[in-house]
Write a protein that holds these residues in place. Structure first.
Motif, PDB file in Angstrom:
ATOM      1  N   VAL A  85       0.853  -1.182   0.000  1.00 44.19           N
ATOM      2  CA  VAL A  85       0.000   0.000   0.000  1.00 44.19           C
ATOM      3  C   VAL A  85       0.893   1.238   0.000  1.00 44.19           C
ATOM      4  O   VAL A  85       1.778   1.382   0.847  1.00 44.19           O
ATOM      5  N   HIS A  86       0.654   2.109  -0.980  1.00 47.76           N
ATOM      6  CA  HIS A  86       1.388   3.365  -1.112  1.00 47.76           C
ATOM      7  C   HIS A  86       0.401   4.495  -0.829  1.00 47.76           C
ATOM      8  O   HIS A  86      -0.609   4.609  -1.521  1.00 47.76           O
ATOM      9  N   ILE A  87       0.682   5.275   0.219  1.00 46.35           N
ATOM     10  CA  ILE A  87      -0.220   6.353   0.629  1.00 46.35           C
ATOM     11  C   ILE A  87       0.484   7.695   0.445  1.00 46.35           C
ATOM     12  O   ILE A  87       1.632   7.861   0.854  1.00 46.35           O
ATOM     13  N   ARG A  88      -0.230   8.624  -0.177  1.00 45.49           N
ATOM     14  CA  ARG A  88       0.271   9.980  -0.358  1.00 45.49           C
ATOM     15  C   ARG A  88      -0.562  10.929   0.503  1.00 45.49           C
ATOM     16  O   ARG A  88      -1.783  10.908   0.430  1.00 45.49           O
ATOM     17  N   ALA A 111       3.673  16.672   1.146  1.00 43.32           N
ATOM     18  CA  ALA A 111       4.237  15.819   0.094  1.00 43.32           C
ATOM     19  C   ALA A 111       4.930  14.565   0.638  1.00 43.32           C
ATOM     20  O   ALA A 111       5.956  14.146   0.125  1.00 43.32           O
ATOM     21  N   TYR A 112       4.372  14.003   1.698  1.00 47.30           N
ATOM     22  CA  TYR A 112       4.905  12.739   2.218  1.00 47.30           C
ATOM     23  C   TYR A 112       4.245  11.575   1.489  1.00 47.30           C
ATOM     24  O   TYR A 112       3.080  11.654   1.093  1.00 47.30           O
ATOM     25  N   SER A 113       5.001  10.498   1.347  1.00 46.18           N
ATOM     26  CA  SER A 113       4.391   9.261   0.885  1.00 46.18           C
ATOM     27  C   SER A 113       4.910   8.133   1.769  1.00 46.18           C
ATOM     28  O   SER A 113       6.045   8.155   2.249  1.00 46.18           O
ATOM     29  N   PHE A 114       4.022   7.164   2.016  1.00 48.43           N
ATOM     30  CA  PHE A 114       4.305   6.055   2.923  1.00 48.43           C
ATOM     31  C   PHE A 114       4.077   4.753   2.180  1.00 48.43           C
ATOM     32  O   PHE A 114       3.082   4.606   1.476  1.00 48.43           O
ATOM     33  N   ASP A 115       5.006   3.816   2.345  1.00 43.21           N
ATOM     34  CA  ASP A 115       4.833   2.484   1.774  1.00 43.21           C
ATOM     35  C   ASP A 115       4.695   1.489   2.917  1.00 43.21           C
ATOM     36  O   ASP A 115       5.533   1.457   3.821  1.00 43.21           O
ATOM     37  N   PHE A 116       3.622   0.699   2.852  1.00 42.35           N
ATOM     38  CA  PHE A 116       3.352  -0.311   3.864  1.00 42.35           C
ATOM     39  C   PHE A 116       3.223  -1.675   3.211  1.00 42.35           C
ATOM     40  O   PHE A 116       2.757  -1.785   2.074  1.00 42.35           O
ATOM     41  N   LYS A 117       3.604  -2.696   3.967  1.00 36.52           N
ATOM     42  CA  LYS A 117       3.290  -4.073   3.595  1.00 36.52           C
ATOM     43  C   LYS A 117       2.185  -4.509   4.546  1.00 36.52           C
ATOM     44  O   LYS A 117       2.313  -4.366   5.762  1.00 36.52           O
ATOM     45  N   VAL A 118       1.089  -5.011   3.979  1.00 42.11           N
ATOM     46  CA  VAL A 118      -0.036  -5.505   4.774  1.00 42.11           C
ATOM     47  C   VAL A 118      -0.116  -7.002   4.511  1.00 42.11           C
ATOM     48  O   VAL A 118      -0.393  -7.425   3.395  1.00 42.11           O
ATOM     49  N   GLU A 119       0.152  -7.782   5.544  1.00 41.32           N
ATOM     50  CA  GLU A 119       0.181  -9.238   5.399  1.00 41.32           C
ATOM     51  C   GLU A 119      -0.913  -9.872   6.246  1.00 41.32           C
ATOM     52  O   GLU A 119      -1.064  -9.527   7.419  1.00 41.32           O
ATOM     53  N   TYR A 120      -1.665 -10.764   5.626  1.00 44.94           N
ATOM     54  CA  TYR A 120      -2.710 -11.468   6.362  1.00 44.94           C
ATOM     55  C   TYR A 120      -2.090 -12.594   7.178  1.00 44.94           C
ATOM     56  O   TYR A 120      -1.506 -13.517   6.633  1.00 44.94           O
ATOM     57  N   VAL A 121      -2.216 -12.486   8.511  1.00 49.54           N
ATOM     58  CA  VAL A 121      -1.747 -13.519   9.430  1.00 49.54           C
ATOM     59  C   VAL A 121      -2.721 -14.698   9.368  1.00 49.54           C
ATOM     60  O   VAL A 121      -2.332 -15.851   9.376  1.00 49.54           O
ATOM     61  N   ASP A 122      -4.021 -14.378   9.309  1.00 48.30           N
ATOM     62  CA  ASP A 122      -5.071 -15.367   9.084  1.00 48.30           C
ATOM     63  C   ASP A 122      -6.192 -14.644   8.343  1.00 48.30           C
ATOM     64  O   ASP A 122      -5.972 -13.554   7.817  1.00 48.30           O
ATOM     65  N   SER A 123      -7.372 -15.201   8.302  1.00 47.92           N
ATOM     66  CA  SER A 123      -8.434 -14.609   7.489  1.00 47.92           C
ATOM     67  C   SER A 123      -8.963 -13.287   8.043  1.00 47.92           C
ATOM     68  O   SER A 123      -9.670 -12.568   7.350  1.00 47.92           O
ATOM     69  N   ARG A 124      -8.639 -12.973   9.297  1.00 49.21           N
ATOM     70  CA  ARG A 124      -9.156 -11.749   9.911  1.00 49.21           C
ATOM     71  C   ARG A 124      -8.088 -10.757  10.313  1.00 49.21           C
ATOM     72  O   ARG A 124      -8.340  -9.563  10.365  1.00 49.21           O
ATOM     73  N   GLU A 125      -6.912 -11.235  10.653  1.00 49.46           N
ATOM     74  CA  GLU A 125      -5.892 -10.372  11.250  1.00 49.46           C
ATOM     75  C   GLU A 125      -4.794 -10.039  10.238  1.00 49.46           C
ATOM     76  O   GLU A 125      -4.318 -10.907   9.514  1.00 49.46           O
ATOM     77  N   VAL A 126      -4.423  -8.750  10.220  1.00 49.61           N
ATOM     78  CA  VAL A 126      -3.322  -8.326   9.363  1.00 49.61           C
ATOM     79  C   VAL A 126      -2.157  -7.816  10.207  1.00 49.61           C
ATOM     80  O   VAL A 126      -2.339  -7.314  11.308  1.00 49.61           O
ATOM     81  N   ARG A 127      -0.975  -7.985   9.646  1.00 47.81           N
ATOM     82  CA  ARG A 127       0.241  -7.403  10.218  1.00 47.81           C
ATOM     83  C   ARG A 127       0.632  -6.270   9.277  1.00 47.81           C
ATOM     84  O   ARG A 127       0.797  -6.481   8.080  1.00 47.81           O
ATOM     85  N   VAL A 128       0.753  -5.067   9.818  1.00 43.03           N
ATOM     86  CA  VAL A 128       1.099  -3.892   9.018  1.00 43.03           C
ATOM     87  C   VAL A 128       2.546  -3.516   9.324  1.00 43.03           C
ATOM     88  O   VAL A 128       2.926  -3.358  10.483  1.00 43.03           O
ATOM     89  N   GLU A 129       3.329  -3.397   8.267  1.00 43.45           N
ATOM     90  CA  GLU A 129       4.744  -3.087   8.426  1.00 43.45           C
ATOM     91  C   GLU A 129       5.084  -1.881   7.556  1.00 43.45           C
ATOM     92  O   GLU A 129       4.791  -1.866   6.363  1.00 43.45           O
ATOM     93  N   LEU A 130       5.690  -0.867   8.172  1.00 43.85           N
ATOM     94  CA  LEU A 130       6.147   0.296   7.412  1.00 43.85           C
ATOM     95  C   LEU A 130       7.383  -0.099   6.622  1.00 43.85           C
ATOM     96  O   LEU A 130       8.324  -0.670   7.167  1.00 43.85           O
TER      97      LEU A 130
END
Length: 114
Positions: A45-48, A54-73
């Protein structure tokens, strides 16, 4: 296969996130969601930020299971250059966007939780 493992096609997941994330984010910010080529249970996910920052953020969103995500900058940039993400202002933005990403995952639970 674990019972609670993510069962949705990654392409469908990307499309669902593209539809839903703008609803959970600040209206003035924008985001792009793409499949993580290396991990079928993850998205990039790329957020502006809006306005003069003029900041932009790149995140990795990984599904740990069908409901829970791990968000990593992954990265923070300003005007296309990496910046120190330890400042209070950037930490606050990271917390906000992480919350928005979790809210989006929560909003999509009826789709991801088989």
């Amino acid at each position: 296969m674990k019972k609670d493992e993510l069962q949705i096609d990654q392409r469908e997941l990307v499309e669902a996130w593209q539809r839903t994330l703008p609803i959970t984010m600040n209206e003035s910010d924008s985001a792009d969601v793409i499949a993580d080529g290396a991990d079928p249970k993850a998205l990039r996910v790329h957020i502006r930020t809006a306005g003069h920052q003029a900041y932009s953020f790149d995140f990795k969103v990984e599904y740990v299971d069908s409901r829970e995500v791990r968000v990593e900058l992954v990265d923070v940039e300003k005007d296309g250059r990496s910046v120190d993400e330890r400042t209070d202002q950037i930490q606050q933005l990271i917390q906000d966007y992480t919350r928005h990403l979790h809210e989006c995952a929560q909003a999509l639970q009826q789709l991801t939780h088989a």
